[in-house]
Design an enzyme around this catalytic site. Sequence first.
Site, mmCIF file in Angstrom:
data_model
loop_
_atom_site.group_PDB
_atom_site.id
_atom_site.type_symbol
_atom_site.label_atom_id
_atom_site.label_comp_id
_atom_site.label_asym_id
_atom_site.label_seq_id
_atom_site.Cartn_x
_atom_site.Cartn_y
_atom_site.Cartn_z
ATOM 1 N N ASP A 9 4.651 -11.866 -19.766
ATOM 2 C CA ASP A 9 3.991 -10.774 -18.873
ATOM 3 C C ASP A 9 4.698 -9.487 -19.004
ATOM 4 O OD1 ASP A 9 2.897 -8.858 -16.909
ATOM 5 O OD2 ASP A 9 2.790 -10.509 -15.234
ATOM 6 N N ILE A 10 3.968 -8.347 -19.480
ATOM 7 C CA ILE A 10 4.797 -7.244 -19.753
ATOM 8 C C ILE A 10 5.187 -6.408 -18.641
ATOM 9 C CG2 ILE A 10 2.752 -5.383 -19.878
ATOM 10 C CD1 ILE A 10 3.778 -4.225 -22.681
ATOM 11 N N ASN A 23 -6.870 3.301 -20.231
ATOM 12 C CA ASN A 23 -8.248 3.943 -20.455
ATOM 13 C C ASN A 23 -8.027 5.251 -20.591
ATOM 14 O OD1 ASN A 23 -9.052 4.760 -18.167
ATOM 15 N ND2 ASN A 23 -9.270 2.500 -17.755
ATOM 16 N N GLY A 31 -7.108 -5.975 -16.990
ATOM 17 C CA GLY A 31 -6.158 -6.287 -18.051
ATOM 18 C C GLY A 31 -4.405 -5.744 -17.825
ATOM 19 N N VAL A 32 -4.026 -5.415 -18.850
ATOM 20 C CA VAL A 32 -2.597 -4.984 -18.831
ATOM 21 C C VAL A 32 -2.651 -3.646 -17.934
ATOM 22 C CG1 VAL A 32 -0.780 -3.727 -20.088
ATOM 23 C CG2 VAL A 32 -2.070 -5.637 -21.256
ATOM 24 N N ASP A 33 -3.332 -2.951 -17.965
ATOM 25 C CA ASP A 33 -3.577 -1.618 -17.149
ATOM 26 C C ASP A 33 -3.451 -1.952 -15.678
ATOM 27 O OD1 ASP A 33 -3.618 1.016 -16.914
ATOM 28 O OD2 ASP A 33 -5.607 1.031 -17.203
ATOM 29 N N THR A 122 -6.967 -5.574 -27.974
ATOM 30 C CA THR A 122 -7.365 -7.187 -28.291
ATOM 31 C C THR A 122 -8.118 -7.724 -26.779
ATOM 32 O OG1 THR A 122 -5.325 -8.035 -27.844
ATOM 33 C CG2 THR A 122 -5.577 -7.340 -29.930
HETATM 34 P P1 ADP Z 1 -7.669 -3.378 -24.307
HETATM 35 O O1 ADP Z 1 -8.587 -2.534 -23.270
HETATM 36 O O2 ADP Z 1 -7.054 -2.453 -25.087
HETATM 37 O O3 ADP Z 1 -8.277 -4.317 -24.939
HETATM 38 P P2 ADP Z 1 -6.609 -5.312 -22.292
HETATM 39 O O4 ADP Z 1 -5.472 -4.952 -21.286
HETATM 40 O O5 ADP Z 1 -7.975 -5.825 -22.110
HETATM 41 O O6 ADP Z 1 -6.470 -4.013 -23.314
HETATM 42 O O7 ADP Z 1 -5.817 -6.437 -23.283
HETATM 43 C C1 ADP Z 1 -5.114 -6.031 -24.235
HETATM 44 C C2 ADP Z 1 -4.049 -7.343 -24.419
HETATM 45 O O8 ADP Z 1 -3.000 -7.609 -23.273
HETATM 46 C C3 ADP Z 1 -4.846 -8.747 -24.574
HETATM 47 O O9 ADP Z 1 -4.406 -9.595 -25.692
HETATM 48 C C4 ADP Z 1 -4.760 -9.432 -23.059
HETATM 49 O O10 ADP Z 1 -4.540 -10.767 -23.073
HETATM 50 C C5 ADP Z 1 -3.035 -9.203 -22.968
HETATM 51 N N1 ADP Z 1 -2.690 -9.010 -21.480
HETATM 52 C C6 ADP Z 1 -3.360 -8.836 -20.450
HETATM 53 N N2 ADP Z 1 -2.603 -8.752 -19.377
HETATM 54 C C7 ADP Z 1 -1.163 -8.599 -19.781
HETATM 55 C C8 ADP Z 1 0.148 -8.627 -19.121
HETATM 56 N N3 ADP Z 1 0.070 -8.712 -17.928
HETATM 57 N N4 ADP Z 1 1.123 -8.808 -20.331
HETATM 58 C C9 ADP Z 1 0.777 -8.743 -21.324
HETATM 59 N N5 ADP Z 1 -0.352 -8.791 -22.145
HETATM 60 C C10 ADP Z 1 -1.322 -8.814 -21.087
#
Ligand code: ADP
Length: 174
Positions: A9-10, A23, A31-33, A122
């Site tokens: 987890d980042i 975004n 997601g990550v955001d 991704t």
């Molecule tokens: P985007 O809109 O750029 O596609 P996302 O957040 O939907 O961004 O996903 C980008 C990548 O980050 C995906 O491979 C997803 O599985 C991964 N991801 C989601 N949550 C986390 C997290 N907490 N830490 C690391 N990677 C994550």
Amino acid sequence: MDITLVQGDITTQEVDAVVNAANSSLLGGAGVDGAIHGRGGPEILEECRRLRASSHRGGLPTGQAVATTAGRLPARWVIHTVGPVYAPGEDRSALLASCHRESLRVADELGARTVAFPAISTGIFGWPMADAARIALETVSAAETSVVEVRFVLFDATAYGTFNDLIMKFARKS
Ligand code: ADP
């Protein structure tokens, strides 16, 4: 520069700066955001709102990057970048490369030496993992930067495996 890979987890990474796959509104998403804003707390969104009211009235264009505080995350800064949405009939890879280059440029401006990246575009944006991994690794390894460690933080074993297969090829080439 060292390029390292971890599965995880980042938001838990102890690095100077964490890159957010944001975004263009800069006002949060899934997601990550969502994870970064959720764990980092409201300070990050407050600073994003200030950017929207000053230097970034139209939001953040795809391929560019901007920094804020990291709030309660272990990192010092969040570098927000907007990945391109994957489009099968159109080559948007220059924009995905730009996200990585611009994030490292902002990291240099901040004086960040260790930077964690997610696999930008991704998730919701639909970019095939192997192609995104190739673009990310090629761009970061070619960048001129003072960053000493770029850590790709891959959320699941498949993503980690994809990056790992490619990084072996890079290692063999050099
Ligand atoms: P985007 O809109 O750029 O596609 P996302 O957040 O939907 O961004 O996903 C980008 C990548 O980050 C995906 O491979 C997803 O599985 C991964 N991801 C989601 N949550 C986390 C997290 N907490 N830490 C690391 N990677 C994550």
